[in-house]
Design an enzyme around this catalytic site. Structure first.
Site, PDB file in Angstrom:
ATOM      1  N   HIS A   1      35.211  43.962  48.888  1.00 39.21           N
ATOM      2  CA  HIS A   1      36.424  42.921  48.374  1.00 39.21           C
ATOM      3  C   HIS A   1      37.460  42.833  49.644  1.00 39.21           C
ATOM      4  O   HIS A   1      38.219  41.950  49.326  1.00 39.21           O
ATOM      5  CB  HIS A   1      36.888  44.175  47.372  1.00 39.21           C
ATOM      6  CG  HIS A   1      36.224  44.376  46.191  1.00 39.21           C
ATOM      7  ND1 HIS A   1      36.027  45.785  45.893  1.00 39.21           N
ATOM      8  CD2 HIS A   1      35.502  43.463  45.402  1.00 39.21           C
ATOM      9  CE1 HIS A   1      35.223  45.753  44.540  1.00 39.21           C
ATOM     10  NE2 HIS A   1      34.961  44.361  44.158  1.00 39.21           N
TER      11      HIS A   1
ATOM     12  N   LYS B   1      36.049  48.967  28.409  1.00 40.84           N
ATOM     13  CA  LYS B   1      35.222  49.249  29.502  1.00 40.84           C
ATOM     14  C   LYS B   1      35.995  50.385  30.262  1.00 40.84           C
ATOM     15  O   LYS B   1      37.166  50.372  30.598  1.00 40.84           O
ATOM     16  CB  LYS B   1      35.201  48.007  30.378  1.00 40.84           C
ATOM     17  CG  LYS B   1      34.109  48.562  31.487  1.00 40.84           C
ATOM     18  CD  LYS B   1      33.823  47.066  32.249  1.00 40.84           C
ATOM     19  CE  LYS B   1      33.292  47.376  33.861  1.00 40.84           C
ATOM     20  NZ  LYS B   1      33.170  45.893  34.419  1.00 40.84           N
TER      21      LYS B   1
ATOM     22  N   ARG C   1      27.647  37.731  46.817  1.00 37.21           N
ATOM     23  CA  ARG C   1      26.623  38.766  47.673  1.00 37.21           C
ATOM     24  C   ARG C   1      25.368  37.951  47.717  1.00 37.21           C
ATOM     25  O   ARG C   1      24.667  37.432  48.308  1.00 37.21           O
ATOM     26  CB  ARG C   1      26.671  40.400  47.156  1.00 37.21           C
ATOM     27  CG  ARG C   1      27.886  40.919  47.577  1.00 37.21           C
ATOM     28  CD  ARG C   1      28.150  42.242  46.817  1.00 37.21           C
ATOM     29  NE  ARG C   1      27.944  42.239  45.334  1.00 37.21           N
ATOM     30  CZ  ARG C   1      28.084  42.941  44.524  1.00 37.21           C
ATOM     31  NH1 ARG C   1      28.235  44.269  45.089  1.00 37.21           N
ATOM     32  NH2 ARG C   1      28.130  42.691  43.336  1.00 37.21           N
TER      33      ARG C   1
ATOM     34  N   SER D   1      30.811  48.611  43.853  1.00 40.06           N
ATOM     35  CA  SER D   1      31.879  49.749  43.252  1.00 40.06           C
ATOM     36  C   SER D   1      31.041  50.711  42.670  1.00 40.06           C
ATOM     37  O   SER D   1      31.204  52.120  42.847  1.00 40.06           O
ATOM     38  CB  SER D   1      32.911  49.277  42.500  1.00 40.06           C
ATOM     39  OG  SER D   1      33.938  48.226  42.991  1.00 40.06           O
TER      40      SER D   1
HETATM   41  O1  PNS Z   1      35.112  43.008  39.054  1.00 38.80           O
HETATM   42  P1  PNS Z   1      34.414  42.470  37.475  1.00 38.80           P
HETATM   43  O2  PNS Z   1      34.300  43.762  36.617  1.00 38.80           O
HETATM   44  O3  PNS Z   1      33.245  41.783  37.832  1.00 38.80           O
HETATM   45  O4  PNS Z   1      35.649  41.585  36.977  1.00 38.80           O
HETATM   46  C1  PNS Z   1      35.128  40.792  35.808  1.00 38.80           C
HETATM   47  C2  PNS Z   1      36.466  40.125  35.258  1.00 38.80           C
HETATM   48  C3  PNS Z   1      37.606  41.088  35.074  1.00 38.80           C
HETATM   49  C4  PNS Z   1      36.884  39.127  36.450  1.00 38.80           C
HETATM   50  C5  PNS Z   1      36.356  39.574  34.109  1.00 38.80           C
HETATM   51  O5  PNS Z   1      35.697  40.345  33.211  1.00 38.80           O
HETATM   52  C6  PNS Z   1      37.399  38.779  33.437  1.00 38.80           C
HETATM   53  O6  PNS Z   1      37.719  37.878  33.780  1.00 38.80           O
HETATM   54  N1  PNS Z   1      37.930  39.449  32.310  1.00 38.80           N
HETATM   55  C7  PNS Z   1      38.926  38.914  31.398  1.00 38.80           C
HETATM   56  C8  PNS Z   1      38.479  38.294  30.172  1.00 38.80           C
HETATM   57  C9  PNS Z   1      38.360  36.784  30.120  1.00 38.80           C
HETATM   58  O7  PNS Z   1      39.162  36.160  30.664  1.00 38.80           O
HETATM   59  N2  PNS Z   1      37.012  36.381  29.937  1.00 38.80           N
HETATM   60  C10 PNS Z   1      36.805  34.871  29.909  1.00 38.80           C
HETATM   61  C11 PNS Z   1      35.774  34.550  31.167  1.00 38.80           C
HETATM   62  S1  PNS Z   1      34.434  35.265  31.257  1.00 38.80           S
END
Ligand code: PNS
Length: 162
Positions: free
Chosen positions: A17, A41, A90, A128
């Site tokens: 990151h 979550k 990745r 992570s």
């Molecule tokens: O590190 P992660 O868990 O892969 O991040 C995922 C994240 C937080 C970027 C994604 O789940 C997100 O944007 N959540 C907010 C809800 C949202 O806007 N959803 C619509 C797009 S899929």
């Protein structure tokens, strides 16, 4: 000013990151690393702990700021007047998930693009969840995470084991 948001769970932040953050900070005027507060979550670290680890690990990036959001990412992007979403890529395994998310976000907010920053080869295997799994059973993850995270993981699992 070109502002980009780098959203994620960052539970916890890894060297991968940090690499994405460093690379994207050279492309945009301001990068907001946005830690999601997702009530559905379960995270290992609290929001405050995750933010604190980022603060300690990314202080060397001058145009970086830390934010938090809950709910729809698109709303946060509008609030911050961002022009792009940053995500790290990745392997092909990431691609399907990332592409789906990028398409969803484009549908919701067509003016904002997702920019994928490809991982450095040294960080291709770091996640992570992998770091947490290894640290939980006593694995040495020192080379995969910033110092503050390594310490926090040790403290977390010492507390669990004692
Ligand atoms: O590190 P992660 O868990 O892969 O991040 C995922 C994240 C937080 C970027 C994604 O789940 C997100 O944007 N959540 C907010 C809800 C949202 O806007 N959803 C619509 C797009 S899929």
């Amino acid at each position: 000013m070109r502002v980009a948001v780098y959203p994620g769970s960052f539970d916890p932040i890894t060297n991968g990151h940090i690499d994405v953050l460093e690379r994207s900070s050279k492309i945009f005027d301001r990068i907001i690393i946005a830690v999601v507060h997702n009530v559905t979550k379960k995270a290992m670290f609290t929001l405050d702990e995750r933010v604190d680890m980022i603060r300690q690990s990314a202080a060397h990036i001058p145009n970086m700021e830390i934010g938090c959001f809950s709910g729809l990412l698109a709303n946060y992007l509008i609030e911050k007047q961002a022009c792009a979403i940053i995500r790290g890529l990745r392997t092909v395994t990431d691609f399907e998930y990332e592409m789906h998310m990028a398409m969803m976000n484009r549908e919701i907010i067509p003016d904002i693009d997702t920019i994928f920053i490809t991982s450095d080869k040294d960080y291709l295997f770091i996640s992570s969840s992998g770091v947490k799994e290894a640290a939980m059973v006593g694995g040495n993850v020192e080379s995969m995470v910033p110092q503050a995270v390594n310490l926090a993981l040790k403290q977390k699992f010492q507390a669990v084991q004692s």
